[in-house]
Design an enzyme around this catalytic site. Structure first.
Site, PDB file in Angstrom:
ATOM      1  N   GLN A  11       0.843  -1.213   0.000  1.00 44.56           N
ATOM      2  CA  GLN A  11       0.000   0.000   0.000  1.00 44.56           C
ATOM      3  C   GLN A  11       0.875   1.260   0.000  1.00 44.56           C
ATOM      4  O   GLN A  11       0.687   2.173  -0.794  1.00 44.56           O
ATOM      5  CB  GLN A  11      -0.884   0.038   1.235  1.00 44.56           C
ATOM      6  CG  GLN A  11      -1.805  -1.146   1.394  1.00 44.56           C
ATOM      7  CD  GLN A  11      -2.798  -0.907   2.511  1.00 44.56           C
ATOM      8  OE1 GLN A  11      -3.860  -0.338   2.278  1.00 44.56           O
ATOM      9  NE2 GLN A  11      -2.475  -1.322   3.715  1.00 44.56           N
ATOM     10  N   ASP A  35      14.238 -10.829  -1.847  1.00 43.84           N
ATOM     11  CA  ASP A  35      13.439 -11.355  -0.742  1.00 43.84           C
ATOM     12  C   ASP A  35      14.138 -10.969   0.562  1.00 43.84           C
ATOM     13  O   ASP A  35      15.305 -11.319   0.779  1.00 43.84           O
ATOM     14  CB  ASP A  35      13.339 -12.884  -0.875  1.00 43.84           C
ATOM     15  CG  ASP A  35      12.420 -13.483   0.174  1.00 43.84           C
ATOM     16  OD1 ASP A  35      12.209 -12.866   1.232  1.00 43.84           O
ATOM     17  OD2 ASP A  35      11.907 -14.587  -0.080  1.00 43.84           O
ATOM     18  N   LEU A  36      13.440 -10.239   1.405  1.00 47.25           N
ATOM     19  CA  LEU A  36      14.075  -9.762   2.640  1.00 47.25           C
ATOM     20  C   LEU A  36      14.465 -10.898   3.589  1.00 47.25           C
ATOM     21  O   LEU A  36      15.235 -10.685   4.522  1.00 47.25           O
ATOM     22  CB  LEU A  36      13.154  -8.776   3.369  1.00 47.25           C
ATOM     23  CG  LEU A  36      12.900  -7.422   2.702  1.00 47.25           C
ATOM     24  CD1 LEU A  36      12.288  -6.452   3.693  1.00 47.25           C
ATOM     25  CD2 LEU A  36      14.163  -6.808   2.118  1.00 47.25           C
ATOM     26  N   ALA A  59       7.100  -5.120   4.759  1.00 48.03           N
ATOM     27  CA  ALA A  59       6.946  -5.679   6.105  1.00 48.03           C
ATOM     28  C   ALA A  59       6.104  -6.926   6.026  1.00 48.03           C
ATOM     29  O   ALA A  59       5.378  -7.130   5.047  1.00 48.03           O
ATOM     30  CB  ALA A  59       6.255  -4.670   7.032  1.00 48.03           C
ATOM     31  N   TYR A  98       9.170   2.064   8.625  1.00 50.93           N
ATOM     32  CA  TYR A  98       7.850   2.252   9.255  1.00 50.93           C
ATOM     33  C   TYR A  98       7.619   1.217  10.337  1.00 50.93           C
ATOM     34  O   TYR A  98       7.986   0.049  10.194  1.00 50.93           O
ATOM     35  CB  TYR A  98       6.733   2.185   8.191  1.00 50.93           C
ATOM     36  CG  TYR A  98       6.835   3.410   7.320  1.00 50.93           C
ATOM     37  CD1 TYR A  98       6.156   4.575   7.659  1.00 50.93           C
ATOM     38  CD2 TYR A  98       7.718   3.436   6.241  1.00 50.93           C
ATOM     39  CE1 TYR A  98       6.330   5.735   6.921  1.00 50.93           C
ATOM     40  CE2 TYR A  98       7.899   4.589   5.502  1.00 50.93           C
ATOM     41  CZ  TYR A  98       7.199   5.728   5.850  1.00 50.93           C
ATOM     42  OH  TYR A  98       7.391   6.880   5.138  1.00 50.93           O
ATOM     43  N   ASP A 101       1.506   1.197  15.579  1.00 53.00           N
ATOM     44  CA  ASP A 101       0.862   1.465  16.879  1.00 53.00           C
ATOM     45  C   ASP A 101       0.698   0.173  17.684  1.00 53.00           C
ATOM     46  O   ASP A 101       0.486   0.222  18.887  1.00 53.00           O
ATOM     47  CB  ASP A 101      -0.514   2.122  16.661  1.00 53.00           C
ATOM     48  CG  ASP A 101      -1.435   1.302  15.772  1.00 53.00           C
ATOM     49  OD1 ASP A 101      -0.926   0.617  14.865  1.00 53.00           O
ATOM     50  OD2 ASP A 101      -2.663   1.341  15.980  1.00 53.00           O
ATOM     51  N   TYR A 124       3.128  -9.813  15.770  1.00 58.40           N
ATOM     52  CA  TYR A 124       3.416  -8.763  14.783  1.00 58.40           C
ATOM     53  C   TYR A 124       4.038  -7.553  15.507  1.00 58.40           C
ATOM     54  O   TYR A 124       5.089  -7.049  15.093  1.00 58.40           O
ATOM     55  CB  TYR A 124       2.123  -8.365  14.063  1.00 58.40           C
ATOM     56  CG  TYR A 124       2.220  -7.097  13.245  1.00 58.40           C
ATOM     57  CD1 TYR A 124       2.949  -7.063  12.054  1.00 58.40           C
ATOM     58  CD2 TYR A 124       1.575  -5.926  13.654  1.00 58.40           C
ATOM     59  CE1 TYR A 124       3.032  -5.892  11.305  1.00 58.40           C
ATOM     60  CE2 TYR A 124       1.655  -4.768  12.905  1.00 58.40           C
ATOM     61  CZ  TYR A 124       2.381  -4.753  11.731  1.00 58.40           C
ATOM     62  OH  TYR A 124       2.470  -3.596  10.996  1.00 58.40           O
ATOM     63  N   LYS A 128       7.831  -6.062  15.083  1.00 58.20           N
ATOM     64  CA  LYS A 128       8.082  -4.674  14.643  1.00 58.20           C
ATOM     65  C   LYS A 128       8.906  -3.921  15.703  1.00 58.20           C
ATOM     66  O   LYS A 128       9.782  -3.120  15.359  1.00 58.20           O
ATOM     67  CB  LYS A 128       6.757  -3.948  14.389  1.00 58.20           C
ATOM     68  CG  LYS A 128       5.941  -4.479  13.214  1.00 58.20           C
ATOM     69  CD  LYS A 128       6.599  -4.272  11.853  1.00 58.20           C
ATOM     70  CE  LYS A 128       6.603  -2.848  11.388  1.00 58.20           C
ATOM     71  NZ  LYS A 128       7.173  -2.717  10.011  1.00 58.20           N
TER      72      LYS A 128
HETATM   73  N1  LIG Z   1      -1.291  -1.873   7.132  1.00 55.12           N
HETATM   74  C1  LIG Z   1      -1.449  -1.328   8.341  1.00 55.12           C
HETATM   75  O1  LIG Z   1      -2.566  -1.208   8.859  1.00 55.12           O
HETATM   76  C2  LIG Z   1      -0.238  -0.800   9.086  1.00 55.12           C
HETATM   77  C3  LIG Z   1      -0.440  -0.252  10.362  1.00 55.12           C
HETATM   78  C4  LIG Z   1       0.677   0.237  11.054  1.00 55.12           C
HETATM   79  C5  LIG Z   1       1.930   0.179  10.488  1.00 55.12           C
HETATM   80  N2  LIG Z   1       2.091  -0.370   9.256  1.00 55.12           N
HETATM   81  C6  LIG Z   1       3.439  -0.438   8.696  1.00 55.12           C
HETATM   82  O2  LIG Z   1       3.483   0.390   7.555  1.00 55.12           O
HETATM   83  C7  LIG Z   1       4.393  -0.165   6.588  1.00 55.12           C
HETATM   84  C8  LIG Z   1       3.691  -0.315   5.253  1.00 55.12           C
HETATM   85  O3  LIG Z   1       2.566  -1.160   5.412  1.00 55.12           O
HETATM   86  P1  LIG Z   1       1.590  -1.529   4.200  1.00 55.12           P
HETATM   87  O4  LIG Z   1       0.205  -1.541   4.741  1.00 55.12           O
HETATM   88  O5  LIG Z   1       1.917  -0.710   3.019  1.00 55.12           O
HETATM   89  O6  LIG Z   1       2.020  -3.046   3.962  1.00 55.12           O
HETATM   90  P2  LIG Z   1       1.567  -4.039   2.801  1.00 55.12           P
HETATM   91  O7  LIG Z   1       0.572  -3.385   1.908  1.00 55.12           O
HETATM   92  O8  LIG Z   1       1.207  -5.316   3.451  1.00 55.12           O
HETATM   93  O9  LIG Z   1       2.898  -4.210   1.969  1.00 55.12           O
HETATM   94  C9  LIG Z   1       3.998  -4.850   2.512  1.00 55.12           C
HETATM   95  C10 LIG Z   1       4.956  -5.139   1.385  1.00 55.12           C
HETATM   96  O10 LIG Z   1       6.047  -5.861   1.934  1.00 55.12           O
HETATM   97  C11 LIG Z   1       6.419  -6.834   0.984  1.00 55.12           C
HETATM   98  N3  LIG Z   1       7.076  -7.978   1.601  1.00 55.12           N
HETATM   99  C12 LIG Z   1       6.574  -8.840   2.510  1.00 55.12           C
HETATM  100  N4  LIG Z   1       7.466  -9.806   2.750  1.00 55.12           N
HETATM  101  C13 LIG Z   1       8.551  -9.560   1.982  1.00 55.12           C
HETATM  102  C14 LIG Z   1       9.783 -10.228   1.776  1.00 55.12           C
HETATM  103  N5  LIG Z   1      10.091 -11.362   2.400  1.00 55.12           N
HETATM  104  N6  LIG Z   1      10.665  -9.689   0.903  1.00 55.12           N
HETATM  105  C15 LIG Z   1      10.369  -8.550   0.233  1.00 55.12           C
HETATM  106  N7  LIG Z   1       9.208  -7.887   0.382  1.00 55.12           N
HETATM  107  C16 LIG Z   1       8.301  -8.388   1.244  1.00 55.12           C
HETATM  108  C17 LIG Z   1       5.103  -7.298   0.378  1.00 55.12           C
HETATM  109  O11 LIG Z   1       5.378  -7.902  -0.858  1.00 55.12           O
HETATM  110  P3  LIG Z   1       4.285  -8.870  -1.534  1.00 55.12           P
HETATM  111  O12 LIG Z   1       3.321  -7.910  -2.159  1.00 55.12           O
HETATM  112  O13 LIG Z   1       5.097  -9.630  -2.515  1.00 55.12           O
HETATM  113  O14 LIG Z   1       3.695  -9.691  -0.454  1.00 55.12           O
HETATM  114  C18 LIG Z   1       4.356  -5.989   0.260  1.00 55.12           C
HETATM  115  O15 LIG Z   1       4.605  -5.365  -0.982  1.00 55.12           O
HETATM  116  C19 LIG Z   1       4.890  -1.481   7.205  1.00 55.12           C
HETATM  117  O16 LIG Z   1       6.100  -1.256   7.857  1.00 55.12           O
HETATM  118  C20 LIG Z   1       3.824  -1.826   8.227  1.00 55.12           C
HETATM  119  O17 LIG Z   1       4.330  -2.628   9.273  1.00 55.12           O
HETATM  120  C21 LIG Z   1       1.029  -0.847   8.526  1.00 55.12           C
END
Ligand SMILES: NC(=O)c1ccc[n+]([C@@H]2O[C@H](COP(=O)([O-])OP(=O)(O)OC[C@H]3O[C@@H](n4cnc5c(N)ncnc54)[C@H](OP(=O)(O)O)[C@@H]3O)[C@@H](O)[C@H]2O)c1
Length: 292
Positions: A11, A35-36, A59, A98, A101, A124, A128
């Site tokens: 996102q 791949d992380l 993440a 990032y 909460d 989770y 983090k």
């Molecule tokens: N979503 C929430 O509600 C939320 C709330 C608080 C904080 N955050 C933080 O905000 C940040 C962005 O979140 P987001 O919602 O944008 O996350 P997201 O949409 O789930 O995207 C996470 C990305 O990480 C990639 N990823 C996962 N495992 C991986 C690996 N082994 N190697 C390489 N890439 C990998 C995924 O790739 P694939 O598409 O290939 O799976 C995906 O593109 C993160 O740090 C998250 O912890 C999110």
């Protein structure tokens, strides 16, 4: 400036692909490219590319599955960020990362500040928090931006889930005892890129001076129930809704593998005081997101 973006299809990563080019050349990577979990690949990639700025938008974000896949979530959310921070220090690159909460347990009676003790309730949140600690130990010019309830209009997230449910059911029950700050991924990427652009000259030094953890989320707070009501009110295709009533429910009515904090809204005043910027009220932003 050369920029490496991890997690380009998430996102936030998706939005960064549009905002980072104002700063320089962006090398946007997805899981297939690096791949992380493969720490050697991460190290090799960064050594070869030698970026000036690394944005980690990737993440492990499946909060419930993380209870089972603990090793995987720790690798992606804690070990990889630690290595990226170590590499960023070696390369004199700025790191933007990032966090969440969900590092808090929700027992505070008020908004969480950066000074509050983090005691995560679920795996989770623990992974983090371990990532934050690893970055803090290994990095020097970095910002860890804790955000909350991130959504976009693409992919699997709460906004699209509520829209989907509204087309399938007449009575919708949504928990009203979980409260935080809904945050649209687009302005989150924009405000981050803007801060970087404002400090583009001597970016490494200026971020090193201000390195650390900051809270950055949509202003105000809402329960998931209030958020869902606003999602339905701003539905761009209301004629598709068959839902007639939306009722508040309690978390215990919907047991999930991961326990979530009940109140985890973030106080973002430290970010505002430092960078002179803040994200707009969550409900105004939602309206804008859903009309775009
Ligand atoms: N979503 C929430 O509600 C939320 C709330 C608080 C904080 N955050 C933080 O905000 C940040 C962005 O979140 P987001 O919602 O944008 O996350 P997201 O949409 O789930 O995207 C996470 C990305 O990480 C990639 N990823 C996962 N495992 C991986 C690996 N082994 N190697 C390489 N890439 C990998 C995924 O790739 P694939 O598409 O290939 O799976 C995906 O593109 C993160 O740090 C998250 O912890 C999110």
């Amino acid at each position: 400036m050369k920029i490496v973006l991890f997690g380009k299809n998430g996102q936030l990563g998706w939005e960064f692909q549009r905002t980072l080019p104002i700063l320089g050349e962006v090398i946007a990577l997805d899981r297939r490219e690096v791949d992380l979990c493969d720490l050697h690949a991460v190290e090799r990639t960064l050594s070869e590319l030698r970026p000036d700025l690394i944005v980690n938008a990737s993440a492990y974000t499946d909060v419930d599955l993380a209870e089972k896949e603990t090793d995987l979530s720790m690798k992606i959310n804690a070990l990889a960020p630690g290595l990226i921070a170590e590499m960023s220090r070696k390369l004199r690159a700025v790191l933007i990362h990032y966090s969440t909460d969900y590092v808090f347990d929700g027992s505070k009676n008020g908004l969480y500040t950066e000074r509050d003790t983090a005691t995560p309730l679920n795996m989770y949140g623990k992974s983090k928090l371990a990532g934050e600690e690893n970055i803090d130990q290994a990095g020097d010019s970095y910002l860890i931006l804790r955000t909350s309830w991130v959504y976009s209009l693409r992919g699997n997230n709460f906004v699209n889930k509520v829209l989907g449910w509204s087309r399938q059911t007449k009575t919708l029950k949504v928990v009203s005892d979980q409260v935080s700050g809904p945050t649209w991924a687009r302005p989150l990427a924009e405000i981050t890129s803007f801060v970087l652009a404002q400090n583009k000259k001597a970016l490494y030094e200026s971020m090193r001076e201000r390195h650390g953890i900051y809270h950055l989320a949509g202003s105000g707070s809402a329960s998931r129930y209030e958020w869902a009501k606003q999602i339905l009110a701003n539905d761009p295709e209301p004629s598709k809704q068959i839902v007639q009533t939306i009722e508040p429910a309690r978390s215990e009515d919907f047991p999930t593998p991961a326990v979530r904090p009940l109140f985890s809204a973030l106080d973002c005043s430290h970010f505002e005081a430092t960078f002179g910027l803040k994200l707009p009220p969550w409900d105004q932003t939602l309206k804008l997101a859903m009309s775009s």
